[in-house]
Enzyme design. Sequence first.
Site, PDB file in Angstrom:
ATOM      1  N   GLU A 222       4.477  -4.054   1.373  1.00  0.00           N
ATOM      2  CA  GLU A 222       2.936  -4.891   1.087  1.00  0.00           C
ATOM      3  C   GLU A 222       1.984  -5.744   1.762  1.00  0.00           C
ATOM      4  OE1 GLU A 222       3.839  -4.679  -3.524  1.00  0.00           O
ATOM      5  OE2 GLU A 222       3.748  -2.265  -3.250  1.00  0.00           O
TER       6      GLU A 222
ATOM      7  N   HIS B 271      -0.891  -1.696  -5.973  1.00  0.00           N
ATOM      8  CA  HIS B 271       0.092  -2.574  -7.058  1.00  0.00           C
ATOM      9  C   HIS B 271      -0.686  -3.284  -8.081  1.00  0.00           C
ATOM     10  CE1 HIS B 271       4.235  -3.795  -6.744  1.00  0.00           C
ATOM     11  NE2 HIS B 271       4.466  -3.391  -8.033  1.00  0.00           N
TER      12      HIS B 271
END
Length: 526
Positions: free
Chosen positions: A259, A278
């Site tokens: 990420e 997220h």
Amino acid sequence: MKVLVTDPILPDGIEILKKAGLEVEERTGLSPEELKEAIREADGIIIRSGTKLTAEVIEAAERLKVIARAGTGLDNVDLEAANRKGIVVMNCPGGNTNSAAEHTLAMMFALARNIPQAMTSLKAGRWERKKFMGRELMGKTLGIIGLGRIGSVVADRALGLKMHVVAYDPFVTPEQASKMGVELVSLDELYARADIITLHVPLMKETYHLINAESFAKMKEGVLLINCARGGIVDEMALYEAMKNGKVAGAALDVFEKEPPDPDHPLLKMENFVCTPHLGASTLEAQKNVALAVATQVVDFLVHGVVRNAVNMPSVSAEALKILKPYIVLAEKLGALQAQLAEGPVEEIAIEYQGEVSQLDTEPLTVALIKGLLSRALREDVNYVNAPLRARERGIKITESKTETAEDFLNLIAVRIKFKGGDNYVAGTIFGKTEPRIVQINRFRLDALPEGHMLYIHNEDRPGVIGLIGVTLGEAGLNISRMYVGQEPEKRRNVILLSVDTPPDESVVSALRNLPHVLSVKPLEL
């Protein structure tokens, strides 16, 4: 005392810290080197998912007493390094439960009705009603992998949508699932029956790439997949291939293994792929909940000496902790061992404290044992504060007994668990003043240090068996650091506990199981 805040939290939380007389330093977006410098003089640090507290960063801290995560997951904290320095690590479980569950539902609706794709098409000036034909959720079968805090809320909401809900969770009994209105099934049956699959398990060794090419092969044609749990649970390249060949009709990910993902990630090019950065906990309500909770917990600890929601220590005074700590470590190890030996969901736990330990306050020890057992299933959702509650929620019966004498040891903690179809007994003691030892597993007596990557092997007591085990591990490049053997002479059987330097993969475990006279092999993490 100074509290360093390195990820954004709402002002409500900052105000609580300041009103308690704490100095607050807000510094977000720090590089690792800047973080090492900033943490040096901090007494506490508040983080979210953006800050990575590596062993190197934690080692740089000179005054740090508490690490507080404004949220649940602790993948970004080196717990072992914090433990070595005696730093309390706490999180805020429950603050974002509803937010994460609702985001899962939002992803499900987006997939079922092609909402992101239709919006993009319309904004580009096209009117393509036929192209974006959707599907209703009512009557569909939702498969939930992980029926914990968030998974159970998703199940409740899905039942309200008139969906049929099946779930896989090896730590939940059928009775508990039935109370939720959920049918408990095997993982393979869930794959075969579910129209939509959603993941709600922690990221750990056992769940890394849980959803892979083999999993997709077992799923229904045209299945929808959702992951709002943790990146890494889904093998993203296997998902890409399954979407390309049509096995998976659509997928929605809120989390990625890396990420942010690379801009050229192949999934991002798929039209039937929905993604968010997220956002599971990103609602005003959730952020306010965790900001207030984390700030209050830090104030309670630094100002009043009260521990709440700690994941690495129980709520006891510093003086009592000095005496209890070795027993707490032992109790948690016994719980973790029992969790891994059990062949089904645990229904009962019977704990017996014998000898000197029976004269102590054993409540923190029982809590530590329950935490060790449940951590295999719930990971960051269980801590020293909520472990008994989590056990009650799962219908686990817990009993304690105390005996002032122990036959062979000055102190002994013995634990028997019952699960559907059987039971297991383990016992441990403290050698010297600090060293935990496993001294009995069922009828086998031994002397084992419960630490690190281990293999539990049950074999016939015949010449050459241990040698073959050693050769098999050597050929796989695994070094045996310790070996403990317990015998049952009347049945000519052994149990062997091996400590290895690196975790064995499934091919090694399978090779060991196929050796002559080896009855069973289980990898353990202690």
